[in-house]
Design a protein around this motif. Structure first.
Motif, mmCIF file in Angstrom:
data_model
loop_
_atom_site.group_PDB
_atom_site.id
_atom_site.type_symbol
_atom_site.label_atom_id
_atom_site.label_comp_id
_atom_site.label_asym_id
_atom_site.label_seq_id
_atom_site.Cartn_x
_atom_site.Cartn_y
_atom_site.Cartn_z
ATOM 1 N N ALA A 23 8.680 12.600 -6.046
ATOM 2 C CA ALA A 23 8.018 13.712 -6.715
ATOM 3 C C ALA A 23 6.894 13.197 -7.591
ATOM 4 C CB ALA A 23 9.040 14.475 -7.573
ATOM 5 N N ALA A 24 5.922 14.063 -7.846
ATOM 6 C CA ALA A 24 4.766 13.669 -8.643
ATOM 7 C C ALA A 24 5.180 13.218 -10.037
ATOM 8 C CB ALA A 24 3.792 14.844 -8.751
ATOM 9 N N ALA A 25 6.263 13.782 -10.553
ATOM 10 C CA ALA A 25 6.687 13.430 -11.907
ATOM 11 C C ALA A 25 7.420 12.096 -11.955
ATOM 12 C CB ALA A 25 7.601 14.536 -12.450
ATOM 13 N N ASP A 26 7.693 11.483 -10.792
ATOM 14 C CA ASP A 26 8.490 10.268 -10.775
ATOM 15 C C ASP A 26 7.884 9.187 -9.878
ATOM 16 O OD1 ASP A 26 10.624 8.601 -11.379
ATOM 17 O OD2 ASP A 26 11.779 9.296 -9.646
ATOM 18 N N PRO A 27 6.611 8.806 -10.099
ATOM 19 C CA PRO A 27 6.045 7.698 -9.340
ATOM 20 C C PRO A 27 6.600 6.387 -9.870
ATOM 21 C CG PRO A 27 4.494 8.394 -10.997
ATOM 22 C CD PRO A 27 5.667 9.346 -11.071
ATOM 23 N N ILE A 28 6.434 5.311 -9.108
ATOM 24 C CA ILE A 28 6.882 4.036 -9.648
ATOM 25 C C ILE A 28 5.992 3.679 -10.832
ATOM 26 C CG2 ILE A 28 7.741 3.298 -7.406
ATOM 27 C CD1 ILE A 28 5.415 1.333 -7.291
ATOM 28 N N SER A 29 6.581 3.019 -11.796
ATOM 29 C CA SER A 29 5.885 2.740 -13.048
ATOM 30 C C SER A 29 6.221 1.338 -13.531
ATOM 31 C CB SER A 29 6.290 3.758 -14.118
ATOM 32 O OG SER A 29 5.990 5.075 -13.708
ATOM 33 N N PRO A 30 5.367 0.756 -14.398
ATOM 34 C CA PRO A 30 5.677 -0.557 -14.955
ATOM 35 C C PRO A 30 7.064 -0.574 -15.595
ATOM 36 C CG PRO A 30 3.414 0.028 -15.451
ATOM 37 C CD PRO A 30 4.038 1.246 -14.837
ATOM 38 N N GLY A 31 7.805 -1.624 -15.308
ATOM 39 C CA GLY A 31 9.158 -1.750 -15.825
ATOM 40 C C GLY A 31 10.231 -1.353 -14.845
ATOM 41 N N ASP A 32 9.881 -0.579 -13.805
ATOM 42 C CA ASP A 32 10.861 -0.211 -12.781
ATOM 43 C C ASP A 32 11.332 -1.457 -12.039
ATOM 44 O OD1 ASP A 32 10.530 2.414 -13.443
ATOM 45 O OD2 ASP A 32 9.445 2.986 -11.621
ATOM 46 N N ARG A 33 12.607 -1.427 -11.626
ATOM 47 C CA ARG A 33 13.156 -2.506 -10.805
ATOM 48 C C ARG A 33 13.517 -1.923 -9.451
ATOM 49 N NH1 ARG A 33 15.037 -7.114 -13.083
ATOM 50 N NH2 ARG A 33 17.032 -7.094 -11.987
ATOM 51 N N LEU A 34 13.000 -2.542 -8.379
ATOM 52 C CA LEU A 34 13.126 -1.998 -7.036
ATOM 53 C C LEU A 34 13.664 -3.031 -6.057
ATOM 54 C CD1 LEU A 34 9.603 -0.297 -6.786
ATOM 55 C CD2 LEU A 34 11.743 0.790 -7.504
ATOM 56 N N ASP A 35 14.433 -2.547 -5.088
ATOM 57 C CA ASP A 35 14.784 -3.352 -3.923
ATOM 58 C C ASP A 35 13.771 -3.037 -2.826
ATOM 59 O OD1 ASP A 35 17.014 -4.533 -5.048
ATOM 60 O OD2 ASP A 35 18.366 -2.935 -4.361
ATOM 61 N N VAL A 36 13.365 -4.055 -2.061
ATOM 62 C CA VAL A 36 12.415 -3.894 -0.962
ATOM 63 C C VAL A 36 13.082 -4.357 0.327
ATOM 64 C CG1 VAL A 36 10.180 -4.620 -0.024
ATOM 65 C CG2 VAL A 36 10.428 -4.180 -2.466
ATOM 66 N N ALA A 37 12.815 -3.650 1.425
ATOM 67 C CA ALA A 37 13.413 -3.988 2.716
ATOM 68 C C ALA A 37 12.455 -3.635 3.842
ATOM 69 C CB ALA A 37 14.738 -3.247 2.892
ATOM 70 N N ASN A 38 12.810 -4.072 5.032
ATOM 71 C CA ASN A 38 12.079 -3.748 6.259
ATOM 72 C C ASN A 38 13.048 -3.029 7.187
ATOM 73 O OD1 ASN A 38 10.474 -3.699 8.573
ATOM 74 N ND2 ASN A 38 10.983 -5.813 9.123
ATOM 75 N N ARG A 39 13.317 -1.776 6.894
ATOM 76 C CA ARG A 39 14.366 -1.041 7.588
ATOM 77 C C ARG A 39 13.989 -0.661 9.008
ATOM 78 N NH1 ARG A 39 18.417 1.111 4.707
ATOM 79 N NH2 ARG A 39 18.363 3.153 5.732
ATOM 80 N N ALA A 40 12.692 -0.524 9.298
ATOM 81 C CA ALA A 40 12.258 -0.165 10.647
ATOM 82 C C ALA A 40 12.339 -1.348 11.604
ATOM 83 C CB ALA A 40 10.833 0.374 10.621
ATOM 84 N N GLY A 41 12.316 -2.563 11.054
ATOM 85 C CA GLY A 41 12.403 -3.741 11.902
ATOM 86 C C GLY A 41 11.080 -4.250 12.416
ATOM 87 N N SER A 42 9.998 -3.553 12.134
ATOM 88 C CA SER A 42 8.664 -3.996 12.541
ATOM 89 C C SER A 42 7.706 -3.762 11.393
ATOM 90 C CB SER A 42 8.183 -3.231 13.772
ATOM 91 O OG SER A 42 6.831 -3.550 14.046
ATOM 92 N N MET A 43 6.930 -4.779 11.059
ATOM 93 C CA MET A 43 6.002 -4.674 9.943
ATOM 94 C C MET A 43 4.865 -3.704 10.198
ATOM 95 S SD MET A 43 6.896 -6.741 7.478
ATOM 96 C CE MET A 43 8.581 -6.327 7.821
ATOM 97 N N PHE A 44 4.527 -3.453 11.471
ATOM 98 C CA PHE A 44 3.266 -2.795 11.783
ATOM 99 C C PHE A 44 3.417 -1.356 12.277
ATOM 100 C CE2 PHE A 44 2.742 -7.375 12.495
ATOM 101 C CZ PHE A 44 1.792 -7.621 11.526
ATOM 102 N N THR A 45 4.572 -0.756 12.163
ATOM 103 C CA THR A 45 4.743 0.614 12.609
ATOM 104 C C THR A 45 5.243 1.457 11.443
ATOM 105 O OG1 THR A 45 6.979 0.093 13.317
ATOM 106 C CG2 THR A 45 5.260 -0.009 14.997
ATOM 107 N N PRO A 46 5.048 2.770 11.471
ATOM 108 C CA PRO A 46 4.371 3.519 12.518
ATOM 109 C C PRO A 46 2.862 3.355 12.468
ATOM 110 C CG PRO A 46 4.920 4.967 10.717
ATOM 111 C CD PRO A 46 5.527 3.628 10.379
ATOM 112 N N SER A 47 2.202 3.647 13.588
ATOM 113 C CA SER A 47 0.754 3.478 13.651
ATOM 114 C C SER A 47 0.044 4.694 13.079
ATOM 115 C CB SER A 47 0.307 3.291 15.097
ATOM 116 O OG SER A 47 -1.083 3.354 15.191
#
Length: 243
Positions: A23-47
């Motif tokens: 939501a617009a009221a909840d963008p990522i902001s300085p201080g946030d802690r996030l996990d990052v993943a590659n759930r689709a299995g391909s770096m370059f999709t979707p096109s």
């Protein structure tokens, strides 16, 4: 950024983004802690461009600290969620790397969000912001996506404006080289600056540290909307070239 075997890359990075679903009221902001993943299995999709089913990238040869590397440069699709919160939903975002000598996976979670100017890339923040502001909207195909990635590597990793010298250089010649070098040379302090650039800084002391940078958007966005916009840009360019 390297792509060997499972389509992977190196990266301290710039995450270009279209953050979907928040939501617009909840963008990522300085201080946030996030996990990052590659759930689709391909770096370059979707096109984002109709007719380009494998995503936006080009295979190149670069030199990093005197050593040649084969890499795939382009626009990547990753996922993030709030770290340490059970059941937190995953959101997709589009990304670029800034360090060409680090593998993108495995991800050493969690990441901590910083503003670009308050990140380890502060010395290059003004030039990266202008580069992004001038040329991010030009990403419509494999060549321009790869050129944008190469330009970010040069600005963030090498801190100069030449793709033929320094700690980072581009061995491959052709349209990607020409486009990236032209774009880098345009950075003169007078261009528009991108706002809302955030750096996702990897876990300190991790063995595979690579950082990501993202553009916080002011309203809800999605990869589908970005795909539509980039597709429209590509179509408009084709029409302008038609007799």
């Amino acid at each position: 950024m390297k792509l060997i075997g499972r389509a992977l890359t190196a990266c301290s990075l710039v995450v270009a983004l279209a953050i979907g679903g928040r939501a617009a009221a909840d963008p990522i902001s300085p201080g946030d802690r996030l996990d990052v993943a590659n759930r689709a299995g391909s770096m370059f999709t979707p096109s984002p461009v109709p007719g380009d089913s494998n995503g936006l990238f080009a295979n190149l040869t670069i030199t990093v600290n005197g050593k040649n590397e084969s890499v795939s440069a382009g626009m990547f699709v990753l996922d993030y969620r709030e770290a340490g919160v059970a059941g937190s939903p995953w959101e997709q975002f589009l990304s670029f790397c800034l360090s060409p000598d680090v593998w993108l996976e495995p991800f050493d979670n969690p990441y901590t969000v910083h503003s670009l100017s308050g990140s380890p890339y502060a010395a290059a923040a003004d030039r990266i912001s202008e580069f992004w502001g001038r040329h991010h909207s030009s990403i419509t195909n494999d060549i321009t996506a790869a050129a944008f990635q190469v330009g970010l590597w040069e600005l963030a990793f090498d801190l100069n404006s030449s793709l033929t010298s320094g700690r980072f250089s581009l061995v491959s010649r052709g349209s990607v080289f020409d486009t990236a070098q032209t774009w880098i040379a345009s950075i003169d302090g007078t261009g528009p600056r991108a706002s809302g650039l955030m750096v996702l800084v990897d876990r300190a002391g991790a063995p595979n540290v690579q950082d990501l940078i993202t553009q916080r958007v002011p309203e809800p966005g999605s990869l589908a909307l970005l795909a539509l916009a980039l597709g429209a840009l590509a179509l408009a360019q084709r029409r302008r070239r038609s007799p």
